[in-house]
Design a protein around this motif. Structure first.
Motif, short mmCIF file in Angstrom:
data_model
loop_
_atom_site.label_atom_id
_atom_site.label_comp_id
_atom_site.label_asym_id
_atom_site.label_seq_id
_atom_site.Cartn_x
_atom_site.Cartn_y
_atom_site.Cartn_z
N LYS A 1 0.77 -1.17 0.07
CA LYS A 1 0.14 -0.01 0.08
C LYS A 1 0.84 1.28 0.12
O LYS A 1 1.69 1.34 0.89
CB LYS A 1 -0.87 0.13 1.18
N ARG B 1 -6.84 -6.45 4.18
CA ARG B 1 -7.11 -7.31 3.08
C ARG B 1 -7.37 -6.44 1.97
O ARG B 1 -7.79 -6.70 0.80
CB ARG B 1 -8.70 -7.59 3.69
N ASP B 2 -7.53 -4.80 2.11
CA ASP B 2 -7.55 -4.11 0.97
C ASP B 2 -6.31 -3.61 0.17
O ASP B 2 -6.39 -2.96 -0.61
CB ASP B 2 -8.51 -2.79 1.27
N TRP B 3 -5.18 -4.17 0.81
CA TRP B 3 -3.86 -3.97 0.11
C TRP B 3 -3.83 -4.66 -1.16
O TRP B 3 -4.31 -5.74 -1.16
CB TRP B 3 -2.46 -4.36 1.24
#
Length: 207
Positions: A38, A53-55
């Protein structure tokens, strides 16, 4: 010819030492796969409990600066890319067979500066991206749960450059498992101080 015999003798000695016992096995595992990334400054990114989890999922080598948009106000020495930071994370399980060995992480390069954490604990870093370094994680690695490596890479702390450097984990990473008594990283130094058509002197220094 004498040099050849000397080198063969050294190799045989090292091989015999390495094979002394069935447990004397060195592992050099490429650690480039299944990282998460990120861009920017991320609060508590070294915390193993952080929700990443959104990386973005990716494999190394990776240059986050190359992906940035062009910036006319940025340094031409950095390819007109703005300076900044990025975070990388990777989880892995330790093999119980590693117990009693030395376990290390070898970073061939973090551009331009970098810091590394394992399981939330800072274990080292570099202020010069072109030089690799090795970190001993033997006493920090966990065998009863998942381990988390976190790396912060930055292009902004060290000022300008004469050419485009890139940014991030731009070279390979390895996980190394070896005996507690073993040859150090780049620990073999060989010189030939005297050479003639009849013979030569070979000095071998091993750390």
């Amino acid at each position: 010819m004498r040099i050849l015999f000397i080198i063969i003798g050294i190799c045989c000695a090292i091989s015999a030492f390495a094979q002394d016992g069935n447990d004397s096995v060195r592992i050099n595992q490429l650690f480039n796969f299944d990282w998460k990334f990120k861009a920017g400054e991320i609060s508590n990114a070294e915390d193993p409990k952080l929700d990443d989890r959104d990386w973005r999922k990716l494999d190394l080598p990776h240059d986050f600066q190359f992906e940035q948009p062009w910036d006319k106000s940025a340094s031409r020495g950095r390819g007109f890319k703005a300076m900044g930071a990025g975070w990388y994370r990777k989880t892995f399980n330790a093999d119980a067979a590693w117990k009693g060995k030395r376990v290390l992480l070898d970073f061939e390069g973090i551009m331009l500066t970098g810091n590394v954490w394992l399981n939330g604990r800072k274990i080292g870093g570099t202020d010069y991206g072109y030089l690799g370094f090795e970190l001993d994680i033997t006493d920090i690695i966990r065998y009863d749960t998942v381990n988390c490596v976190a790396v912060r890479a930055s292009t902004g702390e060290m000022g300008n450059s004469r050419w485009y450097t890139g940014g991030g984990l731009f070279r390979d990473v390895h996980l190394i498992v070896k005996d507690k008594i073993s040859i150090a990283r780049h620990g073999v130094f060989i010189t030939t101080p005297s050479i003639s058509s009849q013979n030569a002197v070979v000095n071998v220094q091993v750390e």
